[in-house]
Write a protein that holds these residues in place. Structure first.
Motif, PDB file in Angstrom:
ATOM      1  N   TYR A  29       0.822  -1.222   0.000  1.00 17.75           N
ATOM      2  CA  TYR A  29       0.000   0.000   0.000  1.00 17.75           C
ATOM      3  C   TYR A  29       0.851   1.265   0.000  1.00 17.75           C
ATOM      4  CZ  TYR A  29       1.417  -0.562   4.824  1.00 17.75           C
ATOM      5  OH  TYR A  29       2.183  -0.750   5.939  1.00 17.75           O
ATOM      6  N   PHE A  32       5.603   5.791  -0.063  1.00 18.56           N
ATOM      7  CA  PHE A  32       6.666   6.644   0.498  1.00 18.56           C
ATOM      8  C   PHE A  32       7.980   6.362  -0.248  1.00 18.56           C
ATOM      9  CE2 PHE A  32       3.556   7.101   3.730  1.00 18.56           C
ATOM     10  CZ  PHE A  32       3.852   8.273   4.412  1.00 18.56           C
ATOM     11  N   GLY A  73      10.937   7.455   7.649  1.00 14.89           N
ATOM     12  CA  GLY A  73      11.372   6.617   6.538  1.00 14.89           C
ATOM     13  C   GLY A  73      10.292   6.311   5.535  1.00 14.89           C
ATOM     14  N   GLY A  74      10.567   5.205   4.820  1.00 11.31           N
ATOM     15  CA  GLY A  74      11.522   4.154   5.062  1.00 11.31           C
ATOM     16  C   GLY A  74      11.438   3.601   6.488  1.00 11.31           C
ATOM     17  N   THR A  75      12.484   2.953   6.836  1.00 12.99           N
ATOM     18  CA  THR A  75      12.532   2.295   8.153  1.00 12.99           C
ATOM     19  C   THR A  75      13.812   2.685   8.898  1.00 12.99           C
ATOM     20  OG1 THR A  75      11.259   0.442   7.235  1.00 12.99           O
ATOM     21  CG2 THR A  75      12.339   0.077   9.344  1.00 12.99           C
ATOM     22  N   GLU A 106      11.063   6.575  13.852  1.00 17.72           N
ATOM     23  CA  GLU A 106      10.044   5.615  13.397  1.00 17.72           C
ATOM     24  C   GLU A 106      10.666   4.225  13.385  1.00 17.72           C
ATOM     25  OE1 GLU A 106       6.980   7.842  10.326  1.00 17.72           O
ATOM     26  OE2 GLU A 106       8.780   6.940   9.517  1.00 17.72           O
ATOM     27  N   ASN A 108       9.897  -0.130  12.941  1.00 17.31           N
ATOM     28  CA  ASN A 108       8.995  -1.235  12.628  1.00 17.31           C
ATOM     29  C   ASN A 108       9.058  -2.216  13.797  1.00 17.31           C
ATOM     30  OD1 ASN A 108       8.690   0.095  10.222  1.00 17.31           O
ATOM     31  ND2 ASN A 108       8.839  -1.747   8.978  1.00 17.31           N
ATOM     32  N   GLY A 131       5.274   1.216  13.778  1.00 15.84           N
ATOM     33  CA  GLY A 131       4.293   0.935  12.718  1.00 15.84           C
ATOM     34  C   GLY A 131       3.598  -0.395  12.938  1.00 15.84           C
ATOM     35  N   GLN A 133       0.184  -1.117  12.607  1.00 16.31           N
ATOM     36  CA  GLN A 133      -0.749  -1.216  11.457  1.00 16.31           C
ATOM     37  C   GLN A 133      -2.019  -2.018  11.709  1.00 16.31           C
ATOM     38  OE1 GLN A 133       0.511   1.028  10.084  1.00 16.31           O
ATOM     39  NE2 GLN A 133       2.654   0.810   9.631  1.00 16.31           N
ATOM     40  N   ARG A 145       2.812  -7.074   5.970  1.00 12.59           N
ATOM     41  CA  ARG A 145       3.760  -6.729   7.030  1.00 12.59           C
ATOM     42  C   ARG A 145       4.606  -7.944   7.423  1.00 12.59           C
ATOM     43  NH1 ARG A 145       4.657  -1.473   7.517  1.00 12.59           N
ATOM     44  NH2 ARG A 145       5.236  -1.757   9.697  1.00 12.59           N
ATOM     45  N   ASP A 169       1.224   3.356  15.097  1.00 10.32           N
ATOM     46  CA  ASP A 169       0.340   3.624  13.957  1.00 10.32           C
ATOM     47  C   ASP A 169      -0.532   2.407  13.685  1.00 10.32           C
ATOM     48  OD1 ASP A 169       2.146   5.703  13.625  1.00 10.32           O
ATOM     49  OD2 ASP A 169       2.842   5.081  11.643  1.00 10.32           O
ATOM     50  N   TYR A 200      -4.478   5.914  10.528  1.00  9.59           N
ATOM     51  CA  TYR A 200      -4.574   6.354   9.136  1.00  9.59           C
ATOM     52  C   TYR A 200      -5.607   5.537   8.385  1.00  9.59           C
ATOM     53  CZ  TYR A 200      -0.125   8.576  10.207  1.00  9.59           C
ATOM     54  OH  TYR A 200       0.860   9.339  10.779  1.00  9.59           O
ATOM     55  N   GLN A 201      -6.457   6.240   7.667  1.00 14.04           N
ATOM     56  CA  GLN A 201      -7.397   5.546   6.789  1.00 14.04           C
ATOM     57  C   GLN A 201      -6.614   5.023   5.576  1.00 14.04           C
ATOM     58  OE1 GLN A 201     -11.042   7.724   6.061  1.00 14.04           O
ATOM     59  NE2 GLN A 201     -11.118   6.884   4.004  1.00 14.04           N
ATOM     60  N   THR A 203      -5.312   4.396   2.200  1.00 12.49           N
ATOM     61  CA  THR A 203      -5.451   5.128   0.947  1.00 12.49           C
ATOM     62  C   THR A 203      -4.822   4.277  -0.144  1.00 12.49           C
ATOM     63  OG1 THR A 203      -4.954   7.085   2.258  1.00 12.49           O
ATOM     64  CG2 THR A 203      -5.028   7.390  -0.112  1.00 12.49           C
TER      65      THR A 203
HETATM   66  C1  LIG Z   1       6.022   5.739   5.810  1.00 16.81           C
HETATM   67  S1  LIG Z   1       5.541   4.778   7.140  1.00 16.81           S
HETATM   68  C2  LIG Z   1       7.047   4.732   8.018  1.00 16.81           C
HETATM   69  C3  LIG Z   1       7.031   3.847   9.236  1.00 16.81           C
HETATM   70  C4  LIG Z   1       7.501   2.450   9.113  1.00 16.81           C
HETATM   71  N1  LIG Z   1       8.282   2.181   7.981  1.00 16.81           N
HETATM   72  C5  LIG Z   1       6.330   1.505   9.114  1.00 16.81           C
HETATM   73  O1  LIG Z   1       5.904   1.077   8.066  1.00 16.81           O
HETATM   74  O2  LIG Z   1       5.891   1.200  10.188  1.00 16.81           O
HETATM   75  C6  LIG Z   1       4.500   5.829   8.111  1.00 16.81           C
HETATM   76  C7  LIG Z   1       3.089   5.368   8.271  1.00 16.81           C
HETATM   77  O3  LIG Z   1       2.325   5.728   7.158  1.00 16.81           O
HETATM   78  C8  LIG Z   1       1.175   4.923   7.124  1.00 16.81           C
HETATM   79  N2  LIG Z   1       0.862   4.631   5.715  1.00 16.81           N
HETATM   80  C9  LIG Z   1       1.737   4.418   4.715  1.00 16.81           C
HETATM   81  N3  LIG Z   1       1.073   4.210   3.553  1.00 16.81           N
HETATM   82  C10 LIG Z   1      -0.254   4.304   3.822  1.00 16.81           C
HETATM   83  C11 LIG Z   1      -1.453   4.194   3.042  1.00 16.81           C
HETATM   84  N4  LIG Z   1      -1.422   3.937   1.750  1.00 16.81           N
HETATM   85  N5  LIG Z   1      -2.643   4.360   3.663  1.00 16.81           N
HETATM   86  C12 LIG Z   1      -2.682   4.634   4.986  1.00 16.81           C
HETATM   87  N6  LIG Z   1      -1.595   4.733   5.769  1.00 16.81           N
HETATM   88  C13 LIG Z   1      -0.388   4.582   5.203  1.00 16.81           C
HETATM   89  C14 LIG Z   1       1.476   3.675   7.938  1.00 16.81           C
HETATM   90  O4  LIG Z   1       0.632   3.606   9.045  1.00 16.81           O
HETATM   91  C15 LIG Z   1       2.903   3.892   8.371  1.00 16.81           C
HETATM   92  O5  LIG Z   1       3.123   3.466   9.678  1.00 16.81           O
END
Ligand SMILES: C[S@@+](CC[C@H](N)C(=O)[O-])C[C@H]1O[C@@H](n2cnc3c(N)ncnc32)[C@H](O)[C@@H]1O
Ligand code: SF4
Length: 390
Positions: A29, A32, A73-75, A106, A108, A131, A133, A145, A169, A200-201, A203
């Protein structure tokens, strides 16, 4: 008066964002700037490049006092703690750092990464954002994941024992998710949360695997009405448990908000270092928007050759500043100050548009005179911003 205070007649603080662009695998999904590399990353070489880019941005924005640092990030939890320490030292070598600086990383929530949390604290990190999720394995697998729900909760426990401040998150509006199931999952999550949750919803982003699956009819996500009901559940459950929303996706005990993200949303000033990072710097010649090279290896080569990875510098027009201010500020429950909009944009917001949106109960005035989006308005925030900025 310094150039910064000339630009920002309020105290939004000065943030430094550091982007670590690598992940162990690419989530289906995510759009980033995150990349999977099978050869080991040369962290020492990246540290040297971060040092140079930090020094470059400090030349553009000298004399600031850093109030927040965010390693995103990234991670970033794939970095060795020593790498994080060296980057934080580079920040402190170029700017003054406030004694109460917030330093978020941030992470994982795999067991390997949880084992590094103590090292990050020793390196100067004082807040982590994990994260997680989803709270069940079926959905974690569907989200691609690498961790299980049990592993994630174990990581949250380690975070709670190492840091005074942590957040995690979750992604909601997953396929087949009902408000009842989401409420139960959220209550379980709140039982493990201390002061902050990002919710986060889901997307479907362009170019992602989820987009391809959806377009092929193999992934069905909740429609707009179902997503709105899930958003409403999110607000209600969090509010009832002492974690009210302070931003469209972020919830905290009052006073425990992420100060770094508040710098963005309050349209403050921040440096952005690393591949694909963005900065907004208030200089004597105006507010600058900086973007850096996205591909990690190209960013590295550019920094090594030129001393920075910046690919674009835009001096923002008053109109762009007004648009950005609305786009960021209307995400906040506290709303936006219209006088500041006028100072940035050089024009006023159209009172008729505000009245129309207020009649539809999408925006309202706060007791202190700010303009804010209502609870009913948040699911259509983008349309409200577009309407007000037109
Ligand atoms: C860019 S990530 C960085 C954190 C870490 N890499 C992780 O995945 O846990 C930041 C947060 O953006 C949220 N995220 C990324 N893509 C998303 C999407 N398409 N829809 C909703 N939330 C999203 C996730 O909850 C993620 O924890
Ligand atoms: S969600 Fe996090 S771990 Fe997954 S690809 Fe994006 S940045 Fe990497």
């Amino acid at each position: 008066m310094t150039p910064m205070s000339a630009q920002l007649p309020f105290d939004a603080g000065f943030g430094v964002y550091i982007h670590w662009p690598f992940c162990a695998s690419k989530c289906p999904y995510c759009d980033f700037n995150s990349h999977v590399r099978h050869a080991p990353v040369d962290e020492a070489r990246y540290v040297a490049a971060f040092r140079r880019e930090i020094a470059h941005q400090a030349e553009l924005a000298p004399g600031r006092t850093v109030s927040t640092i965010f390693l995103g990030g990234g991670t970033p939890s794939l970095m060795r703690p020593g790498t994080v320490g060296a980057i934080l030292d580079a920040v402190a070598a170029n700017w003054a750092v406030a004694p109460d600086v917030e330093v978020t990383l941030e992470a994982n929530p795999t067991s390997v990464e949880a084992a590094r949390l103590r090292g990050y604290r020793a390196a100067g990190v004082n807040r982590v954002s994990l994260g997680v999720q989803a709270m069940n394995d079926r959905d974690l697998v569907a989200l691609g994941r690498l961790h299980s729900a049990e592993e994630a909760m174990a990581a949250v426990k380690v975070a709670a024992s190492v840091f005074d401040r942590y957040s995690f998150d979750l992604i909601y509006a997953r396929p087949d998710q009902t408000p009842g199931a989401w409420a139960a999952e959220l209550k379980e999550a709140i039982g493990h949360a201390a002061e902050h949750l990002s919710l986060y919803q889901l997307t479907i982003e362009p170019g992602t695997m989820f987009e391809r699956l959806r377009d092929a009819g193999k992934l069905v996500v909740p429609d707009a009405d179902a997503a709105r009901a899930l958003y409403e559940t999110t607000r209600e459950v969090c509010e009832a448990h002492g974690l009210p929303a302070y931003e469209i996706s972020n919830h905290a005990r009052p006073g425990a908000e992420c100060r770094h993200n508040l710098v963005y949303w309050r349209y403050g000033e921040y440096a952005g270092v690393g591949p694909g990072a963005h900065a907004r710097l208030a200089t004597a010649t105006g507010r600058l928007a900086l973007s850096t090279e996205l591909v990690p290896e190209n960013w590295l080569a550019k920094v090594e050759a030129e001393g920075h990875g910046v690919t674009e510098v835009e001096r923002l027009s008053p109109e762009s500043q007004g648009d950005e201010f609305l786009l960021m500020g209307l995400r906040l429950v506290e709303g936006v100050d219209q006088a500041r909009y006028e100072a940035l944009a050089g024009r006023t917001l159209d009172p008729r548009r505000i009245d129309d949106l207020a009649r539809e109960r999408l925006v309202e005035r706060t007791p202190d005179g700010k303009l804010r989006v209502t609870r009913e308005g948040f699911p259509v925030l983008d349309a409200i911003v577009a309407d007000l900025a037109a």
